[in-house]
Design a protein around this motif. Structure first.
Motif, mmCIF file in Angstrom:
data_model
loop_
_atom_site.group_PDB
_atom_site.id
_atom_site.type_symbol
_atom_site.label_atom_id
_atom_site.label_comp_id
_atom_site.label_asym_id
_atom_site.label_seq_id
_atom_site.Cartn_x
_atom_site.Cartn_y
_atom_site.Cartn_z
ATOM 1 N N GLY A 3 12.714 -33.223 -23.089
ATOM 2 C CA GLY A 3 13.387 -33.908 -24.182
ATOM 3 C C GLY A 3 14.571 -33.122 -24.695
ATOM 4 O O GLY A 3 14.840 -33.089 -25.910
ATOM 5 N N ALA A 4 15.307 -32.509 -23.783
ATOM 6 C CA ALA A 4 16.473 -31.712 -24.150
ATOM 7 C C ALA A 4 17.745 -32.549 -24.014
ATOM 8 O O ALA A 4 17.759 -33.616 -23.404
ATOM 9 C CB ALA A 4 16.570 -30.474 -23.260
ATOM 10 N N ILE A 5 18.816 -32.048 -24.591
ATOM 11 C CA ILE A 5 20.143 -32.599 -24.330
ATOM 12 C C ILE A 5 20.642 -31.952 -23.045
ATOM 13 O O ILE A 5 20.670 -30.728 -22.930
ATOM 14 C CB ILE A 5 21.116 -32.304 -25.483
ATOM 15 C CG1 ILE A 5 20.661 -33.016 -26.758
ATOM 16 C CG2 ILE A 5 22.535 -32.738 -25.114
ATOM 17 C CD1 ILE A 5 21.485 -32.669 -27.987
ATOM 18 N N CYS A 6 21.021 -32.770 -22.070
ATOM 19 C CA CYS A 6 21.535 -32.258 -20.798
ATOM 20 C C CYS A 6 23.036 -32.494 -20.759
ATOM 21 O O CYS A 6 23.492 -33.642 -20.823
ATOM 22 C CB CYS A 6 20.856 -32.947 -19.616
ATOM 23 S SG CYS A 6 21.314 -32.231 -18.018
ATOM 24 N N TYR A 7 23.800 -31.419 -20.642
ATOM 25 C CA TYR A 7 25.262 -31.472 -20.724
ATOM 26 C C TYR A 7 25.859 -31.132 -19.376
ATOM 27 O O TYR A 7 25.692 -30.026 -18.871
ATOM 28 C CB TYR A 7 25.737 -30.470 -21.783
ATOM 29 C CG TYR A 7 27.231 -30.340 -21.917
ATOM 30 C CD1 TYR A 7 28.060 -31.457 -21.928
ATOM 31 C CD2 TYR A 7 27.817 -29.082 -22.071
ATOM 32 C CE1 TYR A 7 29.435 -31.325 -22.075
ATOM 33 C CE2 TYR A 7 29.183 -28.944 -22.220
ATOM 34 C CZ TYR A 7 29.986 -30.067 -22.218
ATOM 35 O OH TYR A 7 31.342 -29.930 -22.367
ATOM 36 N N LEU A 8 26.555 -32.103 -18.772
ATOM 37 C CA LEU A 8 27.268 -31.881 -17.522
ATOM 38 C C LEU A 8 28.739 -31.647 -17.849
ATOM 39 O O LEU A 8 29.476 -32.593 -18.176
ATOM 40 C CB LEU A 8 27.101 -33.070 -16.572
ATOM 41 C CG LEU A 8 25.803 -33.073 -15.748
ATOM 42 C CD1 LEU A 8 24.622 -33.461 -16.613
ATOM 43 C CD2 LEU A 8 25.908 -34.025 -14.563
ATOM 44 N N ASP A 9 29.147 -30.399 -17.771
ATOM 45 C CA ASP A 9 30.505 -30.007 -18.137
ATOM 46 C C ASP A 9 31.461 -30.340 -16.998
ATOM 47 O O ASP A 9 31.237 -29.948 -15.854
ATOM 48 C CB ASP A 9 30.524 -28.503 -18.435
ATOM 49 C CG ASP A 9 31.824 -28.055 -19.052
ATOM 50 O OD1 ASP A 9 32.614 -28.899 -19.495
ATOM 51 O OD2 ASP A 9 32.061 -26.824 -19.085
ATOM 52 N N GLU A 10 32.546 -31.068 -17.312
ATOM 53 C CA GLU A 10 33.535 -31.521 -16.326
ATOM 54 C C GLU A 10 32.854 -32.298 -15.202
ATOM 55 O O GLU A 10 32.931 -31.945 -14.027
ATOM 56 C CB GLU A 10 34.335 -30.334 -15.778
ATOM 57 C CG GLU A 10 35.171 -29.622 -16.818
ATOM 58 C CD GLU A 10 36.285 -30.486 -17.404
ATOM 59 O OE1 GLU A 10 36.534 -31.591 -16.877
ATOM 60 O OE2 GLU A 10 36.897 -30.055 -18.403
#
Length: 275
Positions: free
Chosen positions: A107-114
């Motif tokens: 239940g995390a925030i998943c951040y795909l940078d660029e």
């Protein structure tokens, strides 16, 4: 008072917990993101390099008390890098979750940078997580994971840096709520540089003035204009005792271009700004 942010990198290692990441809002982006998170909507952060997209997300993860998993996208990023793979050990074969799978389970925030730097066949695996299904199929194990409460997919995207062969498909773009970011307005950018760079107010304002002048060179062949990040780096050098001009040459001018005529023009602007 809210607690510390628990950040996790793409290798699954937690970073050192820390206090609230500094972020100075420019509009209603904080409220918009909070509503997207509450309604389980995927978010796309659009804006130029170094304008504060990543810092904004770190701040929001802190506000929402969510773990943050960050993945730096690149040409060699595969679906297995995101989802996971089987590993051969001395005692047999085991399955190891990738960072996306861990975020879905936790239940995390998943951040795909660029995100646009990733291959299209890799980006496609995100689709079931960005609509009503909120699930991640793992073909190699036959498992389908329902996203835990709190999971949110966030990507960053620099529209000005893309070209025809590297862009997001419309079918992918329309799965996200887009928040548009620009470089901060003058007073806000000066406040950020003063706070983050440790500079005095006069120096911060002068660096903002330099940044605006340099950004005007985009039409003269400057591929990337100076970001707030670069101006903060210059401020940190100045506050440490490096001369103003040398700090600007090293932290702002040199990273932007190797073209002699452009470098010369930018150095002239530095000299004109700091008389």
């Amino acid at each position: 008072m809210r607690g510390d942010l628990r950040a996790i990198d793409q290798h699954g290692q937690p970073s050192v917990t820390r206090a609230e990441p500094y972020y100075l809002p420019s509009g209603d982006e904080v409220a918009l993101f909070e509503q997207c998170h509450a309604r389980r909507l995927a978010v796309m952060l659009k804006g130029p390099t170094g304008c504060g997209k990543t810092r904004f997300l770190e701040h929001m993860a802190w506000r929402l008390q969510c773990p943050l998993v960050t993945i730096s996208c690149h040409d060699d990023l595969t679906a297995s890098d995101l989802i996971g793979r089987f590993l051969i050990r001395h005692d047999g074969t085991i399955w190891q979750d990738g960072p996306l799978t861990r975020a879905v389970r936790e239940g995390a925030i998943c951040y795909l940078d660029e995100v646009v730097e990733a291959r299209q066949d890799t980006v496609v695996v995100l689709h079931p997580l960005t609509d009503y299904r909120r699930m991640l199929p793992i073909d190699k194990t036959g498992e389908t994971i329902e996203a835990a409460a709190g999971f949110q997919l966030v990507v960053s995207y620099n529209p000005g840096y893309q070209h025809l062969l590297k862009d997001l498909k419309p079918s992918t773009r329309q799965r996200f709520v887009a928040l548009d970011f620009e470089f901060p307005a003058g007073d806000r950018e000066a406040a950020i540089i003063e706070r983050e760079g440790g500079a005095d107010r006069a120096t911060a304002r002068a660096l903002v003035s330099l940044g605006h002048r340099l950004r005007g060179l985009r039409d003269r062949g400057l591929a990337e204009v100076p970001s707030t990040r670069l101006l903060i780096a210059a401020a940190r050098l100045i506050s440490s005792g490096i001369s103003v001009r040398q700090a600007c040459y090293s932290a702002v001018i040199s990273p932007l271009s190797d073209d002699e005529s452009l470098v010369g023009a930018m150095r002239d602007l530095v000299d004109a700004t700091f008389v």
